[in-house]
Design a protein around this motif. Structure first.
Motif, PDB file in Angstrom:
ATOM      1  N   ALA A  16       0.846  -1.204   0.000  1.00 44.30           N
ATOM      2  CA  ALA A  16       0.000   0.000   0.000  1.00 44.30           C
ATOM      3  C   ALA A  16       0.883   1.257   0.000  1.00 44.30           C
ATOM      4  O   ALA A  16       0.644   2.208  -0.748  1.00 44.30           O
ATOM      5  N   HIS A  17       1.942   1.250   0.829  1.00 49.07           N
ATOM      6  CA  HIS A  17       2.861   2.400   0.855  1.00 49.07           C
ATOM      7  C   HIS A  17       3.569   2.561  -0.479  1.00 49.07           C
ATOM      8  O   HIS A  17       3.684   3.672  -1.011  1.00 49.07           O
ATOM      9  N   LEU A  18       4.057   1.433  -0.989  1.00 49.37           N
ATOM     10  CA  LEU A  18       4.811   1.483  -2.244  1.00 49.37           C
ATOM     11  C   LEU A  18       3.927   2.013  -3.374  1.00 49.37           C
ATOM     12  O   LEU A  18       4.379   2.783  -4.220  1.00 49.37           O
ATOM     13  N   ALA A  19       2.640   1.642  -3.348  1.00 50.62           N
ATOM     14  CA  ALA A  19       1.727   2.051  -4.423  1.00 50.62           C
ATOM     15  C   ALA A  19       1.580   3.569  -4.470  1.00 50.62           C
ATOM     16  O   ALA A  19       1.547   4.154  -5.559  1.00 50.62           O
ATOM     17  N   THR A  20       1.548   4.205  -3.294  1.00 50.60           N
ATOM     18  CA  THR A  20       1.391   5.673  -3.307  1.00 50.60           C
ATOM     19  C   THR A  20       2.654   6.327  -3.897  1.00 50.60           C
ATOM     20  O   THR A  20       2.573   7.295  -4.646  1.00 50.60           O
ATOM     21  N   TRP A  21       3.800   5.762  -3.544  1.00 51.94           N
ATOM     22  CA  TRP A  21       5.046   6.327  -4.117  1.00 51.94           C
ATOM     23  C   TRP A  21       5.110   6.092  -5.612  1.00 51.94           C
ATOM     24  O   TRP A  21       5.505   6.946  -6.380  1.00 51.94           O
ATOM     25  N   ARG A  22       4.763   4.900  -6.014  1.00 55.52           N
ATOM     26  CA  ARG A  22       4.825   4.554  -7.442  1.00 55.52           C
ATOM     27  C   ARG A  22       3.902   5.453  -8.260  1.00 55.52           C
ATOM     28  O   ARG A  22       4.244   5.840  -9.377  1.00 55.52           O
ATOM     29  N   LYS A  23       2.747   5.772  -7.656  1.00 59.91           N
ATOM     30  CA  LYS A  23       1.756   6.620  -8.339  1.00 59.91           C
ATOM     31  C   LYS A  23       2.346   7.978  -8.687  1.00 59.91           C
ATOM     32  O   LYS A  23       2.063   8.557  -9.724  1.00 59.91           O
ATOM     33  N   SER A  24       3.187   8.484  -7.762  1.00 62.09           N
ATOM     34  CA  SER A  24       3.793   9.793  -8.059  1.00 62.09           C
ATOM     35  C   SER A  24       5.157   9.642  -8.747  1.00 62.09           C
ATOM     36  O   SER A  24       5.949  10.585  -8.772  1.00 62.09           O
ATOM     37  N   GLY A  25       5.417   8.451  -9.259  1.00 67.37           N
ATOM     38  CA  GLY A  25       6.606   8.264 -10.110  1.00 67.37           C
ATOM     39  C   GLY A  25       7.920   8.140  -9.354  1.00 67.37           C
ATOM     40  O   GLY A  25       8.995   8.300  -9.941  1.00 67.37           O
ATOM     41  N   GLU A  26       7.855   7.874  -8.043  1.00 73.55           N
ATOM     42  CA  GLU A  26       9.093   7.813  -7.258  1.00 73.55           C
ATOM     43  C   GLU A  26       9.756   6.430  -7.368  1.00 73.55           C
ATOM     44  O   GLU A  26       9.078   5.407  -7.446  1.00 73.55           O
ATOM     45  N   THR A  27      11.088   6.450  -7.342  1.00 71.59           N
ATOM     46  CA  THR A  27      11.836   5.185  -7.378  1.00 71.59           C
ATOM     47  C   THR A  27      12.106   4.704  -5.947  1.00 71.59           C
ATOM     48  O   THR A  27      12.118   5.497  -5.005  1.00 71.59           O
ATOM     49  N   LEU A  47      23.790   5.137   0.907  1.00 68.55           N
ATOM     50  CA  LEU A  47      24.054   4.859  -0.511  1.00 68.55           C
ATOM     51  C   LEU A  47      22.730   4.701  -1.268  1.00 68.55           C
ATOM     52  O   LEU A  47      22.553   5.259  -2.361  1.00 68.55           O
ATOM     53  N   ALA A  48      21.795   3.973  -0.674  1.00 62.39           N
ATOM     54  CA  ALA A  48      20.482   3.776  -1.303  1.00 62.39           C
ATOM     55  C   ALA A  48      19.802   5.130  -1.541  1.00 62.39           C
ATOM     56  O   ALA A  48      19.183   5.353  -2.580  1.00 62.39           O
ATOM     57  N   GLY A  49      19.959   6.033  -0.571  1.00 68.93           N
ATOM     58  CA  GLY A  49      19.325   7.358  -0.664  1.00 68.93           C
ATOM     59  C   GLY A  49      19.895   8.221  -1.783  1.00 68.93           C
ATOM     60  O   GLY A  49      19.245   9.162  -2.243  1.00 68.93           O
ATOM     61  N   THR A  50      21.132   7.905  -2.212  1.00 66.90           N
ATOM     62  CA  THR A  50      21.700   8.673  -3.333  1.00 66.90           C
ATOM     63  C   THR A  50      21.196   8.132  -4.673  1.00 66.90           C
ATOM     64  O   THR A  50      21.423   8.743  -5.710  1.00 66.90           O
ATOM     65  N   LYS A  51      20.563   6.950  -4.646  1.00 65.19           N
ATOM     66  CA  LYS A  51      20.204   6.302  -5.914  1.00 65.19           C
ATOM     67  C   LYS A  51      18.703   6.171  -6.140  1.00 65.19           C
ATOM     68  O   LYS A  51      18.281   5.748  -7.213  1.00 65.19           O
ATOM     69  N   ALA A  52      17.889   6.439  -5.118  1.00 68.61           N
ATOM     70  CA  ALA A  52      16.435   6.298  -5.282  1.00 68.61           C
ATOM     71  C   ALA A  52      15.731   7.383  -4.466  1.00 68.61           C
ATOM     72  O   ALA A  52      16.296   7.933  -3.521  1.00 68.61           O
ATOM     73  N   ASP A  53      14.460   7.656  -4.822  1.00 64.85           N
ATOM     74  CA  ASP A  53      13.694   8.678  -4.095  1.00 64.85           C
ATOM     75  C   ASP A  53      13.302   8.191  -2.698  1.00 64.85           C
ATOM     76  O   ASP A  53      13.201   8.972  -1.761  1.00 64.85           O
ATOM     77  N   ALA A 144       9.441  -5.357  -4.623  1.00 68.87           N
ATOM     78  CA  ALA A 144       9.644  -4.965  -6.034  1.00 68.87           C
ATOM     79  C   ALA A 144      10.365  -3.615  -6.163  1.00 68.87           C
ATOM     80  O   ALA A 144       9.875  -2.690  -6.822  1.00 68.87           O
ATOM     81  N   PRO A 145      11.544  -3.482  -5.536  1.00 69.87           N
ATOM     82  CA  PRO A 145      12.264  -2.200  -5.610  1.00 69.87           C
ATOM     83  C   PRO A 145      12.950  -2.033  -6.961  1.00 69.87           C
ATOM     84  O   PRO A 145      13.143  -3.017  -7.685  1.00 69.87           O
ATOM     85  N   ASP A 146      13.348  -0.794  -7.283  1.00 70.51           N
ATOM     86  CA  ASP A 146      14.158  -0.567  -8.484  1.00 70.51           C
ATOM     87  C   ASP A 146      15.582  -1.068  -8.248  1.00 70.51           C
ATOM     88  O   ASP A 146      16.246  -1.525  -9.158  1.00 70.51           O
ATOM     89  N   LEU A 147      16.050  -0.892  -7.008  1.00 74.14           N
ATOM     90  CA  LEU A 147      17.377  -1.401  -6.681  1.00 74.14           C
ATOM     91  C   LEU A 147      17.405  -1.889  -5.245  1.00 74.14           C
ATOM     92  O   LEU A 147      16.575  -1.499  -4.418  1.00 74.14           O
ATOM     93  N   ALA A 148      18.367  -2.766  -4.976  1.00 77.60           N
ATOM     94  CA  ALA A 148      18.558  -3.261  -3.615  1.00 77.60           C
ATOM     95  C   ALA A 148      20.052  -3.194  -3.303  1.00 77.60           C
ATOM     96  O   ALA A 148      20.880  -3.464  -4.175  1.00 77.60           O
TER      97      ALA A 148
END
Ligand code: AMP
Length: 289
Positions: A16-27, A47-53, A144-148
């Motif tokens: 549910a949290h991920l869906a709201t972020w995905r809706k606004s196009g965040e990685t 490091l993760a914070g430098t590569k994703a929203d 289902a992240p863009d990166l791990a």
């Protein structure tokens, strides 16, 4: 950042949290951990914070990666302390599932990566990598992240995860983070707290020894000679050595004779504590003493 942090405990709430972020196009980046967090974990969050929203940190002590005589029951757990550190480190969401959220009743599917898992920590800890591969696959599918992001501290594990992602066509980029060390060279680990004060004094010799092995290799020493010298030094200092190995940095294939590019990996026991560490060959300029 200060204030509160949201912790979700079910895959439903996570999604549910991920869906709201995905809706606004965040990685989204995921940093899987077993908790008892230290600066090494927090460097992965940064490091993760430098590569994703958005950065999600999972906390789950995974029973199936521990052997029957290992420390699953006594593994350090401190969720309240972890949350304070994660807020400061810039985490957006903590995913701390309970046992049934990862292993529901009747769970019977396992992921086994061949080849890379057959020796080094794979021989010393049978089933360990199957436990890791299974839980990481599950966390990657749940989030289902863009990166791990994973640490080079567990170098063999990092390669195993890269391989499973490639073999199973999981749509995620796996990023490795550098090892964070104490001032005396000891790699940070949630298990360092098991060391007695006397053992803690000796423990940095693990890093200094593999560093010497890497320096000898860079100067033309053969892989077998250099790793044997490392084993001898550690045994003389009272460590019980699982392995000191010089391997191909991508495939972990055995190397012998002179090498240009390699990884020196070691695992030892000091009293009741098992420690692992590794360094690249050539060594980075900053540590090339
Ligand atoms: P763990 O909680 O031990 O499963 O570790 C979670 C992640 O943190 C793994 O990807 C580890 O490789 C990484 N990690 C553990 N110790 C360190 C360290 N000293 N420096 C960097 N990453 C680390």
């Amino acid at each position: 950042m200060t204030g509160a942090i949201t912790t979700v405990r079910t895959v439903k709430d996570l999604r549910a949290h991920l869906a709201t972020w995905r809706k606004s196009g965040e990685t989204v980046a995921l940093v899987p951990t077993m908790g008892a967090l230290h600066e090494g974990h927090l460097s992965l969050v940064a490091l993760a914070g430098t590569k994703a929203d958005r950065v999600v940190v999972s906390i789950f002590v995974n029973p199936i990666q521990f052997g029957p005589r290992e420390d699953f029951k006594t593994y350090p757990r401190d969720e309240a302390g972890d949350l304070v550190k994660l807020i400061k480190a810039g985490t957006h969401l903590v995913y701390a599932p309970d046992m049934a959220g990862i292993y529901p009743k009747g769970f019977t599917t396992h992921v086994r990566v061949g080849d890379l898992t057959e020796d080094l920590c794979g021989s010393a800890r049978p089933n360990h990598f199957e436990g890791v591969a299974t839980v990481v696959t599950k966390l990657l599918l749940q989030c289902a992240p863009d990166l791990a992001v994973f640490g080079e501290k567990d170098y063999q594990q990092l390669l195993v995860i890269k391989r499973l992602v490639r073999d199973l066509d999981l749509q995620v980029e796996i990023v490795g983070g550098e090892i964070v060390r104490e001032g005396d060279g000891l790699a940070l680990s949630s298990r360092n707290g098991y060391l007695s004060p006397a053992e803690r004094k000796v423990a940095p010799l693990l890093y200094h020894t593999i560093h010497e092995v890497a320096a000898a290799l860079a100067q033309g020493a053969g892989a077998d000679t250099a790793s044997e010298a490392g084993r001898f030094k550690l045994e003389a200092a009272g460590f019980r050595v699982d392995y000191v190995a010089v391997r191909d940095p991508e495939t972990l294939a055995r190397l012998s004779g002179p090498v240009k590019q390699a990884r020196v990996l070691a695992a030892v026991h000091l009293g009741k504590t098992r420690l692992i560490d590794n360094v690249p060959v050539p060594l980075p300029a900053s540590t090339n003493r």
